[in-house]
Design a protein around this motif. Sequence first.
Motif, mmCIF file in Angstrom:
data_model
loop_
_atom_site.group_PDB
_atom_site.id
_atom_site.type_symbol
_atom_site.label_atom_id
_atom_site.label_comp_id
_atom_site.label_asym_id
_atom_site.label_seq_id
_atom_site.Cartn_x
_atom_site.Cartn_y
_atom_site.Cartn_z
ATOM 1 N N UNK A 119 -27.984 82.131 -34.603
ATOM 2 C CA UNK A 119 -26.982 82.657 -35.530
ATOM 3 C C UNK A 119 -27.387 84.031 -36.059
ATOM 4 N N UNK A 120 -28.680 84.312 -36.017
ATOM 5 C CA UNK A 120 -29.206 85.531 -36.609
ATOM 6 C C UNK A 120 -29.834 86.464 -35.582
ATOM 7 N N UNK A 121 -30.320 85.892 -34.487
ATOM 8 C CA UNK A 121 -31.049 86.673 -33.495
ATOM 9 C C UNK A 121 -30.222 86.863 -32.230
ATOM 10 N N UNK A 122 -30.318 88.053 -31.661
ATOM 11 C CA UNK A 122 -29.805 88.322 -30.321
ATOM 12 C C UNK A 122 -31.016 88.390 -29.398
ATOM 13 N N UNK A 123 -31.079 87.481 -28.442
ATOM 14 C CA UNK A 123 -32.297 87.349 -27.654
ATOM 15 C C UNK A 123 -32.323 88.286 -26.447
ATOM 16 N N UNK A 124 -33.495 88.893 -26.258
ATOM 17 C CA UNK A 124 -33.802 89.651 -25.048
ATOM 18 C C UNK A 124 -34.765 88.784 -24.256
ATOM 19 N N UNK A 125 -34.261 88.092 -23.242
ATOM 20 C CA UNK A 125 -35.067 87.086 -22.569
ATOM 21 C C UNK A 125 -35.684 87.600 -21.276
ATOM 22 N N UNK A 126 -36.812 86.993 -20.930
ATOM 23 C CA UNK A 126 -37.484 87.326 -19.677
ATOM 24 C C UNK A 126 -38.404 86.187 -19.285
ATOM 25 N N UNK A 127 -38.508 85.948 -17.993
ATOM 26 C CA UNK A 127 -39.549 85.082 -17.444
ATOM 27 C C UNK A 127 -40.440 85.971 -16.592
ATOM 28 N N UNK A 128 -41.620 86.335 -17.076
ATOM 29 C CA UNK A 128 -42.482 87.254 -16.331
ATOM 30 C C UNK A 128 -42.822 86.769 -14.926
ATOM 31 N N UNK A 129 -42.983 85.466 -14.752
ATOM 32 C CA UNK A 129 -43.366 84.947 -13.439
ATOM 33 C C UNK A 129 -42.230 85.094 -12.436
ATOM 34 N N UNK A 130 -40.998 84.846 -12.868
ATOM 35 C CA UNK A 130 -39.846 85.086 -11.999
ATOM 36 C C UNK A 130 -39.662 86.574 -11.754
ATOM 37 N N UNK A 131 -39.965 87.380 -12.773
ATOM 38 C CA UNK A 131 -39.753 88.822 -12.681
ATOM 39 C C UNK A 131 -40.657 89.484 -11.644
ATOM 40 N N UNK A 132 -41.810 88.886 -11.376
ATOM 41 C CA UNK A 132 -42.690 89.474 -10.359
ATOM 42 C C UNK A 132 -42.425 88.884 -8.973
ATOM 43 N N UNK A 133 -41.318 88.152 -8.851
ATOM 44 C CA UNK A 133 -40.874 87.710 -7.537
ATOM 45 C C UNK A 133 -41.185 86.285 -7.157
ATOM 46 N N UNK A 134 -41.710 85.478 -8.074
ATOM 47 C CA UNK A 134 -42.017 84.084 -7.760
ATOM 48 C C UNK A 134 -40.749 83.235 -7.838
ATOM 49 N N UNK A 135 -40.627 82.241 -6.974
ATOM 50 C CA UNK A 135 -39.440 81.372 -6.999
ATOM 51 C C UNK A 135 -39.637 80.218 -7.973
ATOM 52 N N UNK A 136 -38.608 79.414 -8.121
ATOM 53 C CA UNK A 136 -38.724 78.153 -8.839
ATOM 54 C C UNK A 136 -38.031 77.064 -8.017
ATOM 55 N N UNK A 137 -38.699 75.937 -7.760
ATOM 56 C CA UNK A 137 -40.077 75.629 -8.177
ATOM 57 C C UNK A 137 -41.101 76.460 -7.396
#
Length: 265
Positions: A49-67
């Motif tokens: 309600x108060x925060x606007x989130x700037x989200x990131x997953x560093x592990x996905x960002x460096x090219x790793x898949x999930x799972x």
Amino acid sequence: MVNILTSSDKSNTSGKKITVGISSCLLGDSVRFDGGHKRFHFAVDELSDYFEYQQACPEMAIGLPTPRPALRLVKSDENSVRLKFSDGREGDLTEEMLQFSTTYLSGLLNLSGYIVCKNSPSCGLERVRVYDSVGNGNKKSGIGLFTEQLLKVMPWLPVEEDGRLSDPHIRENFIIRVFALHELNELKKNSFNRHSLIDFHTRYKLLLLAHSQPLYRELGRFVASNNEWDSIDSYFDEYRNKFMNLLQHQATRRNHTNVLMHIQG
């Protein structure tokens, strides 16, 4: 605990929300190594309600898949901490993580806080397991590589992890710091000069006094010496560091009593 998210603060939801960074898995995104998430109720259902989130997953960002294979911090023979796969396969992801973190964070200097994921080798804030070079023993002595860079790039930033925010005192302190830094950031962006900074400090004096009396007096002397600084921007940077460091100290009952006596005169 004082509920600082009162109805009077609801005006924040009608205007611009406070920009806060967060690990993607805490918002419920399925980005973890096992294909799951760690949805953090307090962040998603209350603070949104108060925060606007700037989200990131560093592990996905460096090219790793999930799972994906789980990662771990490993102390090398040279005594440095490296980011590697936990199943023993070849690969050192340390440089990729550091490069991403530096580049990504350089564009987020407007943040007012960050919520990271507990125990993560990339995002954990404290007591992350660090394994020896052969993968046998481990100590809860590390910090996630992304969060380590976050604290280096923005040492003034309020940073907490989901696990610690279950503690009401830590939670309250974090929210106070986020709101205070947001107001300070807005001051710098919109109407910043020596006079406006002194007015800002004056309005926060009683809150600062509740958090640390010695640092309150030290910061007061620093504000009084503002004319000795040729660069107002350099002065702001130093004031921000001192101001946020002071608020990081949790307010105590004794200090609250002192503030009430101060108000009474």
